[in-house]
Design a protein around this motif. Structure first.
Motif: not given
Length: 329
Positions: A124-147
């Motif tokens: 589930n690729a979109l799961a890694q982009l979800s704010p839910t993961l950042t709630h679980k671990d504030s270090r996590w940031f993932c998008q498909k493409s960004y600057i």
């Protein structure tokens, strides 16, 4: 003490994560990382998520030691974050078992700026982009493409998996999560156009592009021809300094013979492929290591220093922009 406000960072990440779920036609989102000093220090690791197996935990241990020594600002992940088939959803225990419970050193409690790899698209690729993961671990940031704008250095994270035709025509037994990607040709053309504009408008001293797949590599996967055809000319035309990737499970440095562009592979976060190397012109191939490890970058307005480390923390290879300047002079 962290060099950033955890709450401010979380709000910023949540905004950007939500923005990443918009259509492929949206412009690249820009995230700003405020520096705590006059220079920037970071680690790069890729192809790691195996619940600590295949020496992932040992690499993490050494990353913690080097991160403390260098007082890093953040970590970059070059993708294939969770093996073998990404995450099932936002509640998949693999997130904690392969990330939060592995990179536990205090020095690694910094932002992790992450891209997706081909294995991540198998889940589930979109799961890694979800704010839910950042709630679980504030270090996590993932998008498909960004600057990521860090002042004198700007990082352009590129979603490289959709470029490879074989994932669409020969998926074998794997199912890829192409939500937000189809129609593929439009997704790729929009991404290349937006990246070209962003690179041309960038005023940063150092332009660094990060993707999962190789452009040039002597490793198992070798060159990614679609990126050689479509992405490489764009990087060269916009005077990009470094392309940083994973995908090949090795550590590698290739210097371009027709431009100043340097290619760095940091895909040794866990399982490596011993002896899996093809011949490459030694004038271009400055370093190749078929084992586990990671990479550091120390960046100032005038210089960049790159170091590769093995699973024991030993320094395997060093390179600096000052070496190039010295050789030119």
């Amino acid at each position: 003490m962290h060099k950033y406000s955890t709450m401010t960072l979380f709000l910023c990440l949540s905004f950007c994560l939500l923005a990443s779920l918009h259509s492929a036609a949206a412009e690249l989102q820009t995230l700003h990382h405020q520096l705590g000093g006059e220079s920037l220090s970071l680690l790069v690791v890729g192809d790691w998520g195996r619940r600590g197996a295949y020496n992932q935990s040992r690499v993490a241990l050494q990353m913690g030691k080097i991160a403390e020594k260098l007082d890093i600002d953040f970590i970059i992940s070059t993708g294939d974050n969770f093996y073998d088939d990404g995450l099932t959803d936002e509640n998949d225990p693999a997130f904690e078992e392969s990330f939060s419970n592995i990179y536990t050193a205090r020095s690694l409690q910094k932002p992790w700026y992450t891209v997706l790899g081909n294995h991540d698209y198998r889940g589930n690729a979109l799961a890694q982009l979800s704010p839910t993961l950042t709630h679980k671990d504030s270090r996590w940031f993932c998008q498909k493409s960004y600057i990521l704008n860090a002042g004198f250095a700007e990082f352009f994270f590129v979603d490289t998996t959709p470029f490879q035709t074989k994932y669409f025509t020969h998926p074998k037994d794997h199912v890829y999560d192409w939500r937000g990607v189809l129609p593929r040709h439009k997704y790729i053309s929009t991404l290349l156009k937006d990246l070209d504009v962003a690179l041309r408008e960038s005023t940063a001293r150092w332009k660094i592009v990060v993707g999962h797949h190789t452009i040039k590599s002597a490793g198992h996967h070798g060159n990614t021809q679609e990126l050689v055809s479509h992405l490489l000319p764009l990087l060269q035309a916009n005077n990009v300094d470094f392309y940083v990737n994973g995908h090949d499970h090795c550590l590698e440095h290739i210097a371009s013979s027709d431009s100043a562009l340097q290619f760095f592979t940091s895909g040794g976060g866990s399982k490596a492929w011993k002896g899996d190397i093809s011949w490459w012109d030694p004038v271009e191939n400055k370093f190749y290591y078929d084992g586990q490890g990671f990479m550091s970058m120390q960046i100032s307005p005038s210089e960049v220093d790159v170091v590769f480390y093995d699973v024991y923390g030993n320094v395997l290879h060093k390179w600096s922009t000052s070496d190039v300047l010295y050789n030119v002079m």
